[in-house]
Design a protein around this motif. Structure first.
Motif, PDB file in Angstrom:
ATOM      1  N   ARG A  18       0.816  -1.204   0.000  1.00  0.00           N
ATOM      2  CA  ARG A  18       0.000   0.000   0.000  1.00  0.00           C
ATOM      3  C   ARG A  18       0.856   1.263   0.000  1.00  0.00           C
ATOM      4  O   ARG A  18       1.952   1.265   0.566  1.00  0.00           O
ATOM      5  N   PRO A  19       0.354   2.341  -0.589  1.00  0.00           N
ATOM      6  CA  PRO A  19       1.090   3.614  -0.505  1.00  0.00           C
ATOM      7  C   PRO A  19       1.081   4.141   0.924  1.00  0.00           C
ATOM      8  O   PRO A  19       0.171   3.854   1.705  1.00  0.00           O
ATOM      9  N   ALA A  20       2.086   4.906   1.258  1.00  0.00           N
ATOM     10  CA  ALA A  20       2.215   5.501   2.594  1.00  0.00           C
ATOM     11  C   ALA A  20       2.195   7.017   2.483  1.00  0.00           C
ATOM     12  O   ALA A  20       2.585   7.595   1.460  1.00  0.00           O
ATOM     13  N   VAL A  21       1.737   7.655   3.558  1.00  0.00           N
ATOM     14  CA  VAL A  21       1.686   9.118   3.626  1.00  0.00           C
ATOM     15  C   VAL A  21       2.288   9.563   4.950  1.00  0.00           C
ATOM     16  O   VAL A  21       1.848   9.132   6.015  1.00  0.00           O
ATOM     17  N   LEU A  22       3.304  10.410   4.888  1.00  0.00           N
ATOM     18  CA  LEU A  22       3.890  11.016   6.080  1.00  0.00           C
ATOM     19  C   LEU A  22       3.265  12.380   6.282  1.00  0.00           C
ATOM     20  O   LEU A  22       3.359  13.258   5.416  1.00  0.00           O
ATOM     21  N   PHE A  79      -4.373   3.730   2.863  1.00  0.00           N
ATOM     22  CA  PHE A  79      -3.000   4.208   2.977  1.00  0.00           C
ATOM     23  C   PHE A  79      -2.416   3.817   4.337  1.00  0.00           C
ATOM     24  O   PHE A  79      -3.155   3.658   5.311  1.00  0.00           O
ATOM     25  N   VAL A  80      -1.117   3.686   4.406  1.00  0.00           N
ATOM     26  CA  VAL A  80      -0.426   3.620   5.692  1.00  0.00           C
ATOM     27  C   VAL A  80      -0.059   5.060   6.021  1.00  0.00           C
ATOM     28  O   VAL A  80       0.755   5.680   5.321  1.00  0.00           O
ATOM     29  N   ALA A  81      -0.692   5.608   7.038  1.00  0.00           N
ATOM     30  CA  ALA A  81      -0.522   7.029   7.372  1.00  0.00           C
ATOM     31  C   ALA A  81       0.314   7.175   8.634  1.00  0.00           C
ATOM     32  O   ALA A  81       0.071   6.487   9.630  1.00  0.00           O
ATOM     33  N   VAL A  82       1.262   8.088   8.585  1.00  0.00           N
ATOM     34  CA  VAL A  82       2.209   8.255   9.680  1.00  0.00           C
ATOM     35  C   VAL A  82       2.289   9.721  10.082  1.00  0.00           C
ATOM     36  O   VAL A  82       2.470  10.597   9.226  1.00  0.00           O
ATOM     37  N   THR A  83       2.132   9.995  11.367  1.00  0.00           N
ATOM     38  CA  THR A  83       2.342  11.340  11.894  1.00  0.00           C
ATOM     39  C   THR A  83       3.670  11.344  12.637  1.00  0.00           C
ATOM     40  O   THR A  83       3.894  10.499  13.500  1.00  0.00           O
ATOM     41  N   ALA A  84       4.539  12.276  12.298  1.00  0.00           N
ATOM     42  CA  ALA A  84       5.883  12.279  12.880  1.00  0.00           C
ATOM     43  C   ALA A  84       6.212  13.624  13.515  1.00  0.00           C
ATOM     44  O   ALA A  84       5.821  14.678  13.003  1.00  0.00           O
ATOM     45  N   GLU A  85       6.928  13.581  14.622  1.00  0.00           N
ATOM     46  CA  GLU A  85       7.469  14.814  15.183  1.00  0.00           C
ATOM     47  C   GLU A  85       8.798  15.120  14.509  1.00  0.00           C
ATOM     48  O   GLU A  85       9.407  14.255  13.854  1.00  0.00           O
ATOM     49  N   ALA A 128       8.949  -1.296   5.596  1.00  0.00           N
ATOM     50  CA  ALA A 128       7.951  -1.519   4.550  1.00  0.00           C
ATOM     51  C   ALA A 128       7.313  -2.905   4.663  1.00  0.00           C
ATOM     52  O   ALA A 128       6.096  -3.044   4.491  1.00  0.00           O
ATOM     53  N   ASP A 129       8.096  -3.912   4.963  1.00  0.00           N
ATOM     54  CA  ASP A 129       7.547  -5.269   5.066  1.00  0.00           C
ATOM     55  C   ASP A 129       6.580  -5.377   6.243  1.00  0.00           C
ATOM     56  O   ASP A 129       5.528  -6.029   6.137  1.00  0.00           O
ATOM     57  N   LEU A 130       6.920  -4.758   7.352  1.00  0.00           N
ATOM     58  CA  LEU A 130       6.099  -4.855   8.556  1.00  0.00           C
ATOM     59  C   LEU A 130       4.715  -4.262   8.337  1.00  0.00           C
ATOM     60  O   LEU A 130       3.710  -4.821   8.813  1.00  0.00           O
ATOM     61  N   TYR A 131       4.639  -3.154   7.606  1.00  0.00           N
ATOM     62  CA  TYR A 131       3.360  -2.467   7.424  1.00  0.00           C
ATOM     63  C   TYR A 131       2.805  -2.594   6.002  1.00  0.00           C
ATOM     64  O   TYR A 131       1.862  -1.897   5.637  1.00  0.00           O
ATOM     65  N   SER A 132       3.385  -3.485   5.221  1.00  0.00           N
ATOM     66  CA  SER A 132       2.936  -3.717   3.843  1.00  0.00           C
ATOM     67  C   SER A 132       2.945  -2.429   3.025  1.00  0.00           C
ATOM     68  O   SER A 132       1.996  -2.106   2.297  1.00  0.00           O
ATOM     69  N   ILE A 133       4.022  -1.666   3.147  1.00  0.00           N
ATOM     70  CA  ILE A 133       4.180  -0.404   2.420  1.00  0.00           C
ATOM     71  C   ILE A 133       4.840  -0.654   1.067  1.00  0.00           C
ATOM     72  O   ILE A 133       5.802  -1.426   0.956  1.00  0.00           O
ATOM     73  N   ASP A 134       4.335   0.009   0.058  1.00  0.00           N
ATOM     74  CA  ASP A 134       4.986   0.008  -1.244  1.00  0.00           C
ATOM     75  C   ASP A 134       6.056   1.102  -1.213  1.00  0.00           C
ATOM     76  O   ASP A 134       5.724   2.297  -1.192  1.00  0.00           O
ATOM     77  N   PRO A 135       7.335   0.750  -1.202  1.00  0.00           N
ATOM     78  CA  PRO A 135       8.387   1.777  -1.081  1.00  0.00           C
ATOM     79  C   PRO A 135       8.485   2.695  -2.283  1.00  0.00           C
ATOM     80  O   PRO A 135       9.175   3.722  -2.221  1.00  0.00           O
ATOM     81  N   GLN A 143      18.564   3.309   2.822  1.00  0.00           N
ATOM     82  CA  GLN A 143      17.287   3.548   2.166  1.00  0.00           C
ATOM     83  C   GLN A 143      17.208   4.968   1.598  1.00  0.00           C
ATOM     84  O   GLN A 143      17.813   5.897   2.120  1.00  0.00           O
ATOM     85  N   SER A 144      16.425   5.112   0.557  1.00  0.00           N
ATOM     86  CA  SER A 144      16.206   6.426  -0.044  1.00  0.00           C
ATOM     87  C   SER A 144      15.215   7.232   0.787  1.00  0.00           C
ATOM     88  O   SER A 144      14.315   6.682   1.417  1.00  0.00           O
ATOM     89  N   SER A 145      15.374   8.554   0.768  1.00  0.00           N
ATOM     90  CA  SER A 145      14.412   9.441   1.422  1.00  0.00           C
ATOM     91  C   SER A 145      13.530  10.154   0.400  1.00  0.00           C
ATOM     92  O   SER A 145      12.801  11.085   0.745  1.00  0.00           O
ATOM     93  N   SER A 146      13.580   9.730  -0.842  1.00  0.00           N
ATOM     94  CA  SER A 146      12.783  10.372  -1.888  1.00  0.00           C
ATOM     95  C   SER A 146      11.304  10.043  -1.721  1.00  0.00           C
ATOM     96  O   SER A 146      10.932   8.975  -1.237  1.00  0.00           O
ATOM     97  N   VAL A 147      10.461  10.989  -2.115  1.00  0.00           N
ATOM     98  CA  VAL A 147       9.015  10.772  -2.083  1.00  0.00           C
ATOM     99  C   VAL A 147       8.460  10.897  -3.497  1.00  0.00           C
ATOM    100  O   VAL A 147       9.071  11.526  -4.369  1.00  0.00           O
ATOM    101  N   GLN A 148       7.299  10.310  -3.690  1.00  0.00           N
ATOM    102  CA  GLN A 148       6.714  10.254  -5.025  1.00  0.00           C
ATOM    103  C   GLN A 148       5.490  11.167  -5.192  1.00  0.00           C
ATOM    104  O   GLN A 148       4.888  11.205  -6.254  1.00  0.00           O
ATOM    105  N   ALA A 149       5.124  11.873  -4.132  1.00  0.00           N
ATOM    106  CA  ALA A 149       4.009  12.825  -4.217  1.00  0.00           C
ATOM    107  C   ALA A 149       4.092  13.785  -3.038  1.00  0.00           C
ATOM    108  O   ALA A 149       4.599  13.431  -1.974  1.00  0.00           O
ATOM    109  N   VAL A 150       3.585  14.994  -3.244  1.00  0.00           N
ATOM    110  CA  VAL A 150       3.566  16.025  -2.210  1.00  0.00           C
ATOM    111  C   VAL A 150       2.162  16.627  -2.131  1.00  0.00           C
ATOM    112  O   VAL A 150       1.559  16.937  -3.162  1.00  0.00           O
ATOM    113  N   VAL A 151       1.663  16.780  -0.897  1.00  0.00           N
ATOM    114  CA  VAL A 151       0.432  17.532  -0.666  1.00  0.00           C
ATOM    115  C   VAL A 151       0.800  18.697   0.245  1.00  0.00           C
ATOM    116  O   VAL A 151       1.167  18.499   1.402  1.00  0.00           O
ATOM    117  N   ASN A 152       0.717  19.889  -0.302  1.00  0.00           N
ATOM    118  CA  ASN A 152       1.076  21.111   0.428  1.00  0.00           C
ATOM    119  C   ASN A 152      -0.207  21.829   0.818  1.00  0.00           C
ATOM    120  O   ASN A 152      -0.919  22.348  -0.040  1.00  0.00           O
TER     121      ASN A 152
END
Length: 335
Positions: free
Chosen positions: A99-103, A130-136, A163-170, A206-215
């Motif tokens: 699944r896609p993830a959203v930070l 989505f796998v949704a993550v809120t981060a400080e 990614a494997d633990l939460y079934s995230i598509d990297p 691991q890469s820190s690149s993202v594939q989409a942005v919501v501003n």
């Protein structure tokens, strides 16, 4: 030498190196490693202002959707004895299903705010698949720019590590942010692959690149005719404090932190969701023009009468969620 002492020495060395190469202002080395948390920006303080102009508005507290699970207070990185935390929201999935993830990144002028402010949005996104993550991240009361950017890139690497633990598509990770968090989200996305912002602790392969942005109402350019950041005439502005000095002294630093500066072929599809407060999304139209010239997919959604903090309140919460889901489903080709 124990781990904590090693981290403190490493942090001090980074500040010295950043000052030497011009990444941060010299005075930033005197900022404290930790400070009392700034609670000036809260949902309730924002609502006390919003309800004066919008008396029918209300704080967005939708019920937690059935099936949404959570893992809370997970440490994704430790910086100078500060364990940076994140929360993960998801639903059960077939292990073969990725699944896609959203930070999600909170606002608060880089000095206040809290990741819990976007838990309702994260829960709703999780219910949408989505796998949704809120981060400080480290605020300016603790560490100057670019620490927050580095922290959030570390959080993205953490997502790929798990990614494997939460079934995230990297290959389908998005970053979503409001206000200062929107500025950070846009900067994280526009600096995909730039080594300058990969410095700091908690590195991995691991890469820190993202594939989409919501501003969501985040500034795109600090040194811009539309920008109100850096007005220190009455008191030190939030941005001045974050950068450790006024824009007249280190304009190159303010320019460096602007997503508009970094727009290029690696910038991912971007959704802008905006209020009626134009200065909160300064540089948006210029960024749109550049992205469109590069053939990068973009969308703009507007709430003409909405206050800056609209995303936290009804009636704007639900349409913001809908715009986000529709955009991500489109760019991630989710059926």
């Amino acid at each position: 030498m124990n781990c904590a002492r090693s981290l403190r020495l490493f942090s001090a060395l980074l500040v010295f190196l950043y000052s030497s190469i011009g990444l941060v202002s010299p005075g930033l080395a005197q900022q404290p490693a930790a400070a009392k948390r700034d609670t000036s920006f809260t949902i309730h303080s924002a609502y006390s202002k919003v309800k004066k102009q919008h008396p029918t508005s209300s704080i967005a507290r939708p019920p937690v959707p059935a099936g949404v699970r959570s893992q809370l207070n997970l440490t994704y990185c430790t910086q100078d004895s500060h364990d940076l935390k994140l929360d993960v929201f998801y639903t059960a999935a077939n292990k073969r299903q990725r699944r896609p993830a959203v930070l999600l990144i909170h606002g608060g002028g880089w000095h206040s705010g809290d990741r819990s402010q976007h838990v309702p949005m994260a829960q709703q996104l999780a219910a949408q698949g989505f796998v949704a993550v809120t981060a400080e991240y480290r605020l300016s009361t603790e560490a100057p720019y670019p620490a927050a950017v580095q922290d959030l890139k570390a959080a993205i690497r953490w997502l790929r590590n798990h990614a494997d633990l939460y079934s995230i598509d990297p290959n389908r990770i998005a970053v979503w942010g409001f206000s200062a968090g929107g500025q950070l989200a846009a900067l994280v996305g526009s600096t995909n692959g730039e080594a300058l912002f990969e410095q700091g602790g908690c590195s991995s392969k691991q890469s820190s690149s993202v594939q989409a942005v919501v501003n969501v109402d985040g500034i795109l350019a600090f040194l811009h005719p539309e920008s109100g950041e850096g007005d220190d005439s009455k008191s030190t502005s939030a941005a001045t404090y974050w950068f450790g000095g006024p824009k007249t002294e280190r304009p190159e630093l303010w320019q460096q932190a602007s997503a508009l500066t970094h727009v290029g072929p690696r910038t991912p599809p971007t959704l802008f969701i905006n209020s009626s407060v134009d200065r909160m999304h300064a540089g948006r139209d210029d960024m749109l023009a550049r992205l469109q010239a590069l053939g990068v997919y973009t969308e703009v959604q507007r709430f003409p009468d909405a206050p800056h903090t609209f995303v936290l309140f009804n009636p704007w919460f639900e349409p913001t969620l809908r715009y986000t889901v529709d955009f991500l489903n489109k760019v991630f080709r989710v059926r």
